[in-house]
Design an enzyme around this catalytic site. Sequence first.
Site, mmCIF file in Angstrom:
data_model
loop_
_atom_site.group_PDB
_atom_site.id
_atom_site.type_symbol
_atom_site.label_atom_id
_atom_site.label_comp_id
_atom_site.label_asym_id
_atom_site.label_seq_id
_atom_site.Cartn_x
_atom_site.Cartn_y
_atom_site.Cartn_z
ATOM 1 N N LYS A 202 0.827 -1.212 0.000
ATOM 2 C CA LYS A 202 0.000 0.000 0.000
ATOM 3 C C LYS A 202 0.864 1.266 0.000
ATOM 4 O O LYS A 202 0.654 2.194 -0.797
ATOM 5 C CB LYS A 202 -0.911 -0.005 1.242
ATOM 6 C CG LYS A 202 -1.543 1.320 1.560
ATOM 7 C CD LYS A 202 -2.542 1.742 0.506
ATOM 8 C CE LYS A 202 -2.845 3.219 0.598
ATOM 9 N NZ LYS A 202 -3.967 3.631 -0.191
ATOM 10 N N CYS A 256 -2.933 11.207 1.161
ATOM 11 C CA CYS A 256 -2.372 9.882 0.870
ATOM 12 C C CYS A 256 -0.978 10.024 0.286
ATOM 13 O O CYS A 256 0.019 9.695 0.929
ATOM 14 C CB CYS A 256 -3.267 9.161 -0.119
ATOM 15 S SG CYS A 256 -4.998 9.296 0.311
HETATM 16 N N1 SAJ Z 1 -1.288 15.023 -9.192
HETATM 17 C C1 SAJ Z 1 -0.405 15.684 -10.045
HETATM 18 N N2 SAJ Z 1 -0.131 15.124 -11.251
HETATM 19 C C2 SAJ Z 1 -0.708 13.957 -11.650
HETATM 20 C C3 SAJ Z 1 -1.594 13.293 -10.782
HETATM 21 C C4 SAJ Z 1 -1.863 13.850 -9.559
HETATM 22 O O1 SAJ Z 1 0.126 16.739 -9.719
HETATM 23 O O2 SAJ Z 1 -0.428 13.525 -12.788
HETATM 24 C C5 SAJ Z 1 -1.604 15.603 -7.871
HETATM 25 C C6 SAJ Z 1 -3.085 15.875 -7.647
HETATM 26 O O3 SAJ Z 1 -3.462 17.101 -8.191
HETATM 27 C C7 SAJ Z 1 -3.191 15.833 -6.141
HETATM 28 C C8 SAJ Z 1 -2.158 14.766 -5.773
HETATM 29 O O4 SAJ Z 1 -1.292 14.650 -6.878
HETATM 30 O O5 SAJ Z 1 -2.816 17.055 -5.544
HETATM 31 C C9 SAJ Z 1 -2.747 13.420 -5.434
HETATM 32 O O6 SAJ Z 1 -3.853 13.140 -6.265
HETATM 33 P P1 SAJ Z 1 -4.099 11.724 -6.954
HETATM 34 O O7 SAJ Z 1 -5.311 11.863 -7.775
HETATM 35 O O8 SAJ Z 1 -2.868 11.254 -7.643
HETATM 36 O O9 SAJ Z 1 -4.281 10.720 -5.726
HETATM 37 P P2 SAJ Z 1 -5.155 10.758 -4.375
HETATM 38 O O10 SAJ Z 1 -4.295 11.269 -3.281
HETATM 39 O O11 SAJ Z 1 -6.482 11.396 -4.569
HETATM 40 O O12 SAJ Z 1 -5.383 9.168 -4.167
HETATM 41 C C10 SAJ Z 1 -4.254 8.305 -4.060
HETATM 42 C C11 SAJ Z 1 -4.434 7.122 -5.032
HETATM 43 N N3 SAJ Z 1 -3.182 6.367 -5.121
HETATM 44 C C12 SAJ Z 1 -2.622 6.014 -6.297
HETATM 45 O O13 SAJ Z 1 -3.088 6.349 -7.356
HETATM 46 C C13 SAJ Z 1 -1.398 5.180 -6.227
HETATM 47 C C14 SAJ Z 1 -5.586 6.244 -4.552
HETATM 48 O O14 SAJ Z 1 -5.688 5.090 -5.382
HETATM 49 C C15 SAJ Z 1 -5.364 5.822 -3.096
HETATM 50 O O15 SAJ Z 1 -6.444 5.049 -2.612
HETATM 51 C C16 SAJ Z 1 -5.285 7.085 -2.262
HETATM 52 O O16 SAJ Z 1 -4.161 7.838 -2.721
HETATM 53 C C17 SAJ Z 1 -5.117 6.683 -0.792
HETATM 54 O O17 SAJ Z 1 -6.107 6.814 -0.029
HETATM 55 O O18 SAJ Z 1 -4.056 6.179 -0.414
#
Ligand code: SAJ
Length: 406
Positions: A202, A256
């Site tokens: 995880k 996360c």
């Molecule tokens: N972000 C970027 N560039 C990207 C993707 C995201 O800058 O290409 C930023 C987003 O804007 C945001 C942050 O990263 O600020 C995180 O967003 P996210 O959509 O990547 O992820 P979370 O935090 O909403 O959810 C993550 C997910 N983990 C993965 O994709 C590995 C989700 O599947 C998990 O369940 C969640 O963390 C968790 O609860 O751990």
Amino acid sequence: MRLNVIGLGYIGLPTALMLAKSGLKIVGTDYNTDLIRTLKEGKLTFEEMGLNEVFKEARANGIEFTTEYQKTGVYLLAVPTPYLQESKKLDPRYVISAVNSVLEVCEKGAILIIESTVSPGSIDKFIRPEIKKRGFIIGQDIHLVHAPERIIPGNMIYELAHNSRTIGADDRKIGEYVKELYSSFCKAEIVVTDIRSAEMSKVIENTYRDINIAFANELAKICRKDNMNVYEIIRIANKHPRVNILQPGPGVGGHCISVDPWFLVGDYPDLTNLILTARKINDSMPNHVLGRIRDIMREHRVNDISKIGLYGLTYKENVDDTRESPALQLLQKMDEHLAFGIKVYDPLLKTRIVDHQFMNFEDFLNDIKILVIMVGHDHIKSNMDLIKDKLVLDTRNICEFEAYTL
Ligand code: SAJ
């Protein structure tokens, strides 16, 4: 058999509702009396696509909400696991307290499923001793399972049903039993493994994403230096069958990805150079955005901070969650430098959480000259016409017209 879900936040609530929708007898417990009152009144505590429909079905199936822990055979814990600011290690206090509350009421032979993300080894270090202290025999009186969640805010309901899951258990038979429970709503592969592998997998899933985003953010800085288009470059590179670079942005927020890598840094400080560097790069992005705002102000001789507007306070698009949000980090940085007065708007927030926050989009736009898009909500994508005439710094690459980028 009833199942008691403990902690009705962003993970616990949708999970409880999906289980209830599938026909299981579910009791949701949270110590927050306001939250329980709201749910009992048939109102949701946060917005999420599809959550309302599942809420209705779960209520029709008799889901109960209470502040009391129940005497049941299965407990699912989804309480927060923050990290300690200084040491960067997991702060296990909520999960320890929930485990103890369960132990006070549970039946003999109960299964304790921990969904909260924990640093690898935490269940051995913090949870087993609590159970033993009370004279319970693990594997007999209490069965331990770690089933870390994987759903993404913004698409939680779909992902609860379609994402593969991991069940870490001491005892394979118990693992298989819990797999059955989860397969009531999860249609994807469910892998049964040991607890440590579940904990570690995880944390590294989120760490992997953090590092990938950090790479994109570093590329954005390199491209800025020599005036190259980072989005075009990533788009082309991603055509390679083994390359998949994520998108640069104003920083990484949420509870996360910006948190879990710290667990590894806290526990393995000598072995986590790459992970720590990625964290630092992502944490530096709000500052980079500030630098870009300064560039635009200079170029256009704008001296007045109150002529600048930040669009988006949430940590990402189409969610109402502001935890660790890059926009809030940016405001904090400005505050530290006594730069007050920047205007702010987010259509997903129903209450004011910062100074100079507008609740009406048009009023907000009327007052500003430079618009900084921090979050690419659908709302702004469908209002491009209204912002075309502004000087726009687009940190999410969503504008259909020429704008400043990272
Ligand atoms: N972000 C970027 N560039 C990207 C993707 C995201 O800058 O290409 C930023 C987003 O804007 C945001 C942050 O990263 O600020 C995180 O967003 P996210 O959509 O990547 O992820 P979370 O935090 O909403 O959810 C993550 C997910 N983990 C993965 O994709 C590995 C989700 O599947 C998990 O369940 C969640 O963390 C968790 O609860 O751990």
